[in-house]
Write an enzyme that holds these catalytic residues in place. Structure first.
Site, short mmCIF file in Angstrom:
data_model
loop_
_atom_site.label_atom_id
_atom_site.label_comp_id
_atom_site.label_asym_id
_atom_site.label_seq_id
_atom_site.Cartn_x
_atom_site.Cartn_y
_atom_site.Cartn_z
N ASP A 18 0.85 -1.19 0.00
CA ASP A 18 0.00 0.00 0.00
C ASP A 18 0.89 1.24 0.00
OD1 ASP A 18 0.83 -0.19 2.63
OD2 ASP A 18 -1.13 0.18 3.51
N HIS A 25 11.51 -9.10 1.08
CA HIS A 25 11.23 -7.67 0.91
C HIS A 25 12.48 -6.84 1.21
CE1 HIS A 25 9.19 -3.79 1.54
NE2 HIS A 25 8.19 -4.31 0.84
N TYR A 79 2.86 4.79 0.84
CA TYR A 79 3.45 5.37 2.05
C TYR A 79 2.38 6.18 2.78
CZ TYR A 79 8.05 4.36 -0.06
OH TYR A 79 9.15 3.74 -0.61
N PHE A 121 6.97 2.18 -4.07
CA PHE A 121 8.32 2.41 -3.54
C PHE A 121 8.87 3.81 -3.83
CE2 PHE A 121 8.09 -2.23 -4.01
CZ PHE A 121 8.41 -2.62 -2.71
#
Length: 226
Positions: free
Chosen positions: A61, A183, A63, A74
């Site tokens: 989702d 991740h 920031y 990102f």
């Protein structure tokens, strides 16, 4: 020539999509801080037209801090401090391809080359990570992945972390390349993200299929040079 408008028309007219979109809009109007801004919710699709998609990098989702989300997974606007996960992505980029560490977090240069920077959930309430999960955005972005899987060939899907890896079930690995690793978050980057070489792997797969490689460098911006 296909466009996102063409291929996503049925999804955008569906009840689940209208519910998710209306909920986020209602919360904006009620005075809550919803990220990204309304004009940037679908920015990933604007910057990376359907026919141009060659790579998909899936996030979870947006920031949830003020000024960070810009509609690309990102990525943060160039004047915003680079978040920890993106800093680790840059470290792996440097290790993998020998590129200089970027000094800003704006990944627009990737998006305009055919890298779809897609978050699974498209909105979030400020300071409340995951607050818009389950509204229907996931159903929409799963449809995006299925449509790309069905209508295109030789794409590269980069799935970082357990959440993203679950989306591999939507992708035909005989048609497309799927690259997975832990991740890039500081909590998991040392568990296999560092050293995974996703960028060189992606370019090798693209070139093998007759596509031009991605220029993963991120040129300095004027605002960063002042």
């Amino acid at each position: 020539m296909a466009t996102w408008t063409d291929v996503l028309r049925d999804e955008k007219e569906s009840g689940y999509f209208q519910k998710a979109y209306s909920h986020s809009q209602h919360e904006r109007k009620s005075g809550k801080n919803i990220y990204p801004s309304a004009e940037n919710v679908f920015r990933a699709f604007t910057l990376t037209p359907f026919d141009d998609v060659r790579v998909v990098i899936l996030g979870q989702d947006p920031y949830h801090g003020a000024g960070q989300a810009m509609g690309l997974s990102f990525s943060v606007p160039e004047a915003v401090k680079i978040p920890p996960s993106l800093r680790n992505i840059y470290q792996e980029l440097h290790t993998d391809l020998g590129l200089a560490l970027p000094i800003h977090g704006d990944l627009t240069h990737w998006a305009t080359q055919g890298v779809l920077l897609l978050n699974s959930v498209l909105t979030v309430e400020g300071s409340r990570p995951g607050s818009h999960a389950g509204l229907g955005w996931e159903q929409f972005t799963d449809a995006v992945i299925r449509i790309l899987n069905e209508r295109k060939e030789h794409l590269v899907f980069i799935l970082w972390g357990n959440y993203a890896k679950q989306k591999a079930a939507l992708i035909d690995a005989t048609k497309h390349t799927i690259i997975t690793s832990p991740h890039p978050s500081p909590f998991s980057a040392y568990s296999g993200f560092f050293g995974s070489r996703p960028f060189s792997q992606t370019n090798t797969a693209l070139e093998r299929s007759g596509y031009a490689p991605i220029d993963w460098s991120l040129p300095d911006r004027e605002t960063n040079q002042k």
